[in-house]
Motif scaffolding. Structure first.
Motif, PDB file in Angstrom:
ATOM      1  N   VAL A 171       0.867  -1.176   0.000  1.00  0.00           N
ATOM      2  CA  VAL A 171       0.000   0.000   0.000  1.00  0.00           C
ATOM      3  C   VAL A 171       0.902   1.224   0.000  1.00  0.00           C
ATOM      4  O   VAL A 171       1.724   1.396   0.907  1.00  0.00           O
ATOM      5  CB  VAL A 171      -0.934   0.017   1.243  1.00  0.00           C
ATOM      6  N   LEU A 172       0.794   2.044  -1.027  1.00  0.00           N
ATOM      7  CA  LEU A 172       1.596   3.256  -1.147  1.00  0.00           C
ATOM      8  C   LEU A 172       3.096   2.980  -0.983  1.00  0.00           C
ATOM      9  O   LEU A 172       3.821   3.707  -0.299  1.00  0.00           O
ATOM     10  CB  LEU A 172       1.137   4.317  -0.146  1.00  0.00           C
ATOM     11  N   GLY A 173       3.545   1.869  -1.565  1.00  0.00           N
ATOM     12  CA  GLY A 173       4.964   1.546  -1.539  1.00  0.00           C
ATOM     13  C   GLY A 173       5.454   0.879  -0.269  1.00  0.00           C
ATOM     14  O   GLY A 173       6.656   0.676  -0.104  1.00  0.00           O
ATOM     15  N   ARG A 174       4.541   0.538   0.636  1.00  0.00           N
ATOM     16  CA  ARG A 174       4.948  -0.099   1.896  1.00  0.00           C
ATOM     17  C   ARG A 174       4.154  -1.383   2.088  1.00  0.00           C
ATOM     18  O   ARG A 174       2.997  -1.473   1.682  1.00  0.00           O
ATOM     19  CB  ARG A 174       4.696   0.848   3.070  1.00  0.00           C
ATOM     20  N   THR A 175       4.761  -2.355   2.748  1.00  0.00           N
ATOM     21  CA  THR A 175       4.089  -3.617   3.015  1.00  0.00           C
ATOM     22  C   THR A 175       3.160  -3.458   4.212  1.00  0.00           C
ATOM     23  O   THR A 175       3.555  -2.963   5.260  1.00  0.00           O
ATOM     24  CB  THR A 175       5.113  -4.739   3.300  1.00  0.00           C
ATOM     25  N   MET A 176       1.909  -3.902   4.028  1.00  0.00           N
ATOM     26  CA  MET A 176       0.911  -3.847   5.094  1.00  0.00           C
ATOM     27  C   MET A 176       0.770  -5.248   5.679  1.00  0.00           C
ATOM     28  O   MET A 176       0.630  -6.229   4.948  1.00  0.00           O
ATOM     29  CB  MET A 176      -0.443  -3.390   4.544  1.00  0.00           C
ATOM     30  N   TYR A 177       0.848  -5.348   6.995  1.00  0.00           N
ATOM     31  CA  TYR A 177       0.688  -6.622   7.693  1.00  0.00           C
ATOM     32  C   TYR A 177      -0.631  -6.609   8.450  1.00  0.00           C
ATOM     33  O   TYR A 177      -0.954  -5.653   9.143  1.00  0.00           O
ATOM     34  CB  TYR A 177       1.837  -6.847   8.675  1.00  0.00           C
TER      35      TYR A 177
END
Length: 135
Positions: free
Chosen positions: A21-27
């Motif tokens: 999401v927006l270049g970042r990994t969501m956990y």
């Protein structure tokens, strides 16, 4: 986030865990329910004779006069006072609602524990503090 049931929550975790999401990994993970508090439930005090004022606690920090008036509709609210920090002016999450009659206050008190803006409202009877010059 809260879901309607465990199956829906599990499906959301399965679909969205470790997505970008927006270049970042969501956990995502399922959370365990919070344990019940050992703290005793605060009981409301007895209603003072002729009392028309209620303490309203556990309020959302986004609340405003219109939301509180809508919560108590169709009862006649005559005044609302929000509790704020003396130094910063920040809202403390509680306030006082004054009603036009003691009967309206009685009806409003029955809303104890009902949800307003995703939070269960805590109500209690409130008396005016004696003025310092009257003591």
């Amino acid at each position: 986030l809260e879901f309607a049931d465990a199956a829906t929550a599990s499906k959301a975790v399965e679909m969205k865990n470790e997505t970008e999401v927006l270049g970042r990994t969501m956990y995502c993970r399922l959370d365990k329910p919070k344990p019940k508090s050992d703290r005793p439930v605060r009981q409301p005090k007895a209603k003072p004779e002729g009392c028309c004022k209620l303490y309203c606690g556990n309020l959302s920090y986004d609340i405003d006069d219109a939301a509180l008036r809508a919560f108590f509709e169709p009862l006649a609210l005559s005044a609302i006072r929000w509790v704020t920090d003396r130094e910063t002016g920040d809202f403390k999450g509680c306030g006082f609602a004054e009603f036009a009659s003691t009967e309206d206050a009685d009806q409003a008190f029955l809303k104890q524990g009902q949800v307003l803006m995703s939070r269960p409202v805590r109500l209690d009877w409130a008396e005016d503090k004696p003025k310092k010059w009257e003591q």
